[in-house]
Each structure stands twice: as C-alpha cells, then as structure tokens.
Design an enzyme around this catalytic site. Structure first.
Site, short mmCIF file in Angstrom:
data_model
loop_
_atom_site.label_atom_id
_atom_site.label_comp_id
_atom_site.label_asym_id
_atom_site.label_seq_id
_atom_site.Cartn_x
_atom_site.Cartn_y
_atom_site.Cartn_z
CE1 TYR A 89 -1.06 0.17 7.94
CE2 TYR A 89 0.13 1.79 7.06
CZ TYR A 89 -0.23 0.77 7.78
OH TYR A 89 0.93 -0.51 6.87
CE LYS A 123 0.22 1.97 3.12
NZ LYS A 123 1.81 2.01 4.34
P1 NAD Z 1 12.56 1.37 2.05
O1 NAD Z 1 12.85 3.10 1.74
O2 NAD Z 1 13.09 1.33 3.34
O3 NAD Z 1 12.67 0.99 0.87
C1 NAD Z 1 12.45 0.87 -0.48
C2 NAD Z 1 13.42 -0.29 -0.85
O4 NAD Z 1 13.32 0.67 -2.78
C3 NAD Z 1 15.10 0.15 -0.79
O5 NAD Z 1 15.18 -1.11 -0.73
C4 NAD Z 1 14.77 0.93 -2.85
O6 NAD Z 1 16.28 0.65 -2.67
C5 NAD Z 1 14.28 0.69 -3.56
N1 NAD Z 1 14.12 1.65 -4.15
C6 NAD Z 1 14.60 1.11 -6.15
N2 NAD Z 1 14.00 1.32 -6.63
C7 NAD Z 1 14.02 2.95 -5.99
C8 NAD Z 1 14.42 4.27 -6.04
N3 NAD Z 1 14.16 5.23 -7.41
N4 NAD Z 1 14.13 5.23 -5.44
C9 NAD Z 1 14.28 4.72 -4.06
N5 NAD Z 1 14.68 3.49 -3.84
C10 NAD Z 1 14.19 2.62 -4.41
O7 NAD Z 1 10.70 2.27 2.47
P2 NAD Z 1 9.72 1.27 2.80
O8 NAD Z 1 9.82 1.50 3.71
O9 NAD Z 1 10.32 -0.93 3.00
O10 NAD Z 1 8.45 0.98 2.04
C11 NAD Z 1 8.56 0.37 0.82
C12 NAD Z 1 6.69 0.31 0.70
O11 NAD Z 1 6.31 -0.59 1.40
C13 NAD Z 1 5.83 1.32 0.76
O12 NAD Z 1 5.28 1.47 -0.37
C14 NAD Z 1 5.59 1.33 2.00
O13 NAD Z 1 4.05 2.67 1.87
C15 NAD Z 1 5.23 0.03 1.87
N6 NAD Z 1 5.46 -0.06 3.59
C16 NAD Z 1 4.17 -1.04 4.12
C17 NAD Z 1 3.86 -1.14 5.32
C18 NAD Z 1 3.34 -1.93 5.52
O14 NAD Z 1 2.65 -2.43 6.78
N7 NAD Z 1 1.80 -2.86 5.15
C19 NAD Z 1 4.87 -0.89 6.15
C20 NAD Z 1 6.18 -0.18 5.82
C21 NAD Z 1 6.04 0.05 4.49
#
Ligand code: NAD
Length: 373
Positions: free
Chosen positions: A225, A141
């Site tokens: 959420y 999401k």
């Molecule tokens: P994060 O920044 O920790 O990780 C993002 C990942 O995407 C990194 O590994 C990064 O290298 C990669 N990536 C690929 N292409 C990229 C680009 N062009 N620019 C930047 N990063 C790039 O983020 P996260 O917290 O892991 O979130 C990722 C997704 O998961 C988001 O959509 C977020 O909303 C979702 N999320 C959901 C929950 C949940 O509880 N369902 C919790 C956290 C995050």
C-alpha cells in the site's frame, strides 16, 4: 391548463403538433421499453478463495452495493463451503468450482469475471486458470510473488483476450482520488517528501508468515500500500532506486522465513524521496505527502472506511463511499462491458512487484538498489 391534445377541433397546425407530440410520446415510450429490454445485465463474478477478504468485504459489496456485477459463483477447496454459499447467496450449485475444475468455467456463460482472493503465491496460478477459461480477472494485491509471474499473468490474459485488473481499491476512494488529482495538477507543487507506515500485530503463524504461500512478510502485504501510494503521489512514477533494512526478529517462532518488519526508502527521478515502515508487530496505517509548503496527511490512510485526511489548507471534507470494493468491481464490470482499459491494470501490479524485488535485494545486499526497468 389545456394542452393542444385537449382541444376538440384541430387546426392544421394543431393537427401536425398533435401528430408530432403523439409521435414523440410513442418514441419516448418505445425508447423506455427498449431501454428496459436492453438494460445491461449485471456481469457475473465468481469469487476464488472464500477467506476473510472475500467474506468480509467482497461479498457484502456484491450483495448490497454493486450495480453492474453480482455474485454468480465461487471457486473453493471446500465443497461444503461452496454449497453453503450457494444456498445463502442464491447462485446455482453448478456455479461452484474447485481450484482443479476452473477450466470447466469456460462452458458457463453466467460467469464473466473471476476475482482471485487466495494467498499471494497462488494468484498467478488461479488468474491464469481463469484467463484460460475465457474469464476476465481481478486479482488481489500483491499481484503475484515475482515479476516473472506477473509477466505470465499478463501474457495469459492477452492470449485469452480477457482483461486483467488488480484489487487496488484505494483508486476508487475519494480521499485517494484527491491525492491523485493533486499529484497530477500540482496545485501544491510536486510532492517531494513522502512518508508512511502500514502494519498490524500478527498474533499467530498463518500463511502470511509462510514464505511459500506469501512470497514475503509485511512488505508483500501491508507495505505494498505504501509503495503504491508513493507512486500515486508522484503522478504514477516508478522509483529509480531503493534502500532497505530488515527489523530484528522479536518473534522468530512466527517469522522464521519472512521478515517481521522493515524500513525502506524510494528515490524518484525528479528527486522526490519516500521513507516507509511496514511490520507484522505494530499496528500502523498513515501516509503523508509533502510539497515545498503544502502537505496532505492521511491517518488512517489505508482502511476500508473511516479515512481521515488533513492538508496544509485544512481538513479534507469529502463524503466517504459506502464500499470502495463495490466501486472497484463495478468499474471493472463496465470496463469489460464497454471494452475499455481499467485504471488498475496488471501492469501496475507488475510495476509494484519490480519495486518489491528491488527492496528485497536491497535487504539481502545492504546496498542501494536500482529498480529494474
Ligand atoms: P484468508 O487467509 O482469510 O483467505 C485465503 C483463502 O484462500 C481461504 O479461503 C483459503 O481457504 C484459500 N486457499 C486456497 N488455497 C489455499 C492454500 N493452499 N493455503 C491456504 N489458503 C488457501 O486471506 P485473506 O485475508 O482473505 O487474503 C486473501 C488475498 O487477498 C491476499 O492476497 C491478500 O493480500 C488480499 N487482501 C487484500 C485486501 C485489500 O484490501 N485489497 C485485504 C485483505 C486481503
């Protein structure tokens, strides 16, 4: 105690009994062997985006808790990271892909599902690439950053005949399932007043505050959420109209191109009203659904664990699950295996994006905004 099989001399009846017991034993053991032989294999999941959610939640769920799926590969922009994951988590190097080589997954039967956990604005591109490679998709999401993108994702998955699910993990949490049950069975009556807040204090500018990668500020991230949960509390209804107001920016150096925070309201066709706040400058995470006399109050409401729920009839004592994400992924793996529909399909993500678009329009215009059908 002796069984008929222990007797030395056999009557005709004993003989028949013995034959059928023997046959039953043979049939049981062959059924057990057959069950062994056809024990369904765990479906292979490739994680796309190895950031904090993949590392902190999805990986431990796949390593320690899932029964119907396993980590089979990764999609990453960093070859070194991919090699490290392959070494640490026991999948072959050939199952490491980059975002540009995802189409080659089509030739890899070890990968059944791609779990997209990249920044929001890349969800559509990565989900569509996975679908085109013939892989089922779980996308985090918010589903994407526009309804148009959601439509493209749904269409791509349909065209490829693969399933699409959104990472709405709270549907697999017992406390939220109880809210859903109340909403459906209405033993408190319908929830007519819904309130809540969700946010955290962002310390520095990251992609979440970069509009081209996030599509928006806390609404896209934490606010989703609240709005999703309000729809759940109204038994799956879509709000008919919204109003919204952006908070003044206290740290414009971080929040130059997304909102720092917002308040918004949602009206439902049955007269229920919701009021929410989401912010990147305040730690929050509560939710309350009120019926005429009774209520359910969640605090913390949206966390991975440690949820606490009180109701007008006392605290809700449910056994927490070890991993919401494991149950979510296992359920999707079983949907794929049994060819049934997930309870969190792309259409739910699209519904939420319709509401998000209406909220941003309400901020821009300052007007009550009807949610598009
Ligand atoms: P994060 O920044 O920790 O990780 C993002 C990942 O995407 C990194 O590994 C990064 O290298 C990669 N990536 C690929 N292409 C990229 C680009 N062009 N620019 C930047 N990063 C790039 O983020 P996260 O917290 O892991 O979130 C990722 C997704 O998961 C988001 O959509 C977020 O909303 C979702 N999320 C959901 C929950 C949940 O509880 N369902 C919790 C956290 C995050």
């Amino acid at each position: 105690m002796k069984t008929p099989l222990d007797r030395v001399s056999l009557s005709r009846r004993d003989f028949i009994g013995r034959i059928s017991l023997g046959a039953a034993a043979v049939s049981l053991s062959s059924r057990l062997r057959a069950a062994d032989a056809v024990a369904p294999k765990k479906l292979g999941i490739a994680l796309a985006g190895l950031g904090s959610y993949a590392r902190g939640q999805l990986l431990p769920a796949l390593k320690n808790h899932t029964q119907h799926c396993r980590l089979a590969g990764v999609v990453t922009g960093s070859k070194e990271k991919g090699l490290q994951w392959s070494k640490d988590h026991g999948f072959p190097e050939k199952n490491i892909y980059s975002y540009d080589t995802m189409q080659q997954m089509a030739d890899n039967p070890e990968i059944d599902i791609v779990y997209v956990a990249t920044p929001n604005a890349l969800h559509a591109q990565h989900s569509i690439a996975a679908a085109k490679a013939g892989k089922h998709v779980i996308c985090e999401k918010p589903m994407a950053i526009s309804v148009v993108e959601c439509d493209a994702m749904i269409a791509a998955c349909r065209a490829a005949n693969v399933k699409l699910s959104i990472g709405y993990r709270l549907h697999f949490d017992p406390f939220h399932q109880e809210l859903k049950r109340h909403a459906r069975e209405k033993d408190f009556g319908p929830f007519m007043k819904i309130t809540g807040a969700n946010g955290f204090n962002m310390q520095r500018k990251v992609w979440r505050a970069d509009h081209k990668l996030s599509g928006g500020g806390p609404l896209m991230d934490m606010g989703v959420y609240c709005l999703h949960e309000a729809c759940l509390a109204t038994d799956g209804a879509t709000p008919v109209a919204v109003t919204a107001r952006e908070h003044p920016k206290t740290r414009p150096e971080i929040f130059a191109d997304v909102e720092e925070g917002l308040d918004w309201t949602m009206e439902f066709a049955n007269g229920a009203k919701a009021e929410f706040m989401s912010s990147y400058s305040r730690n929050d995470g509560w939710f309350r659904a009120e019926a005429e006399k009774d209520f359910m109050a969640f605090s913390p409401a949206f966390s991975y664990n440690g949820l606490k729920v009180t109701t007008s009839q006392g605290p809700l004592n449910l056994t927490p699950v070890p991993s919401q994400q494991a149950i979510q992924m296992d359920d999707f793996a079983q949907c794929v295996r049994d060819n049934r529909q997930t309870i969190v399909p792309g259409e739910l993500g699209r519904r939420d994006m319709l509401v998000v678009e209406a909220i941003y329009k309400a901020i821009r215009t300052g007007q009550r905004t009807v949610v598009a059908a």
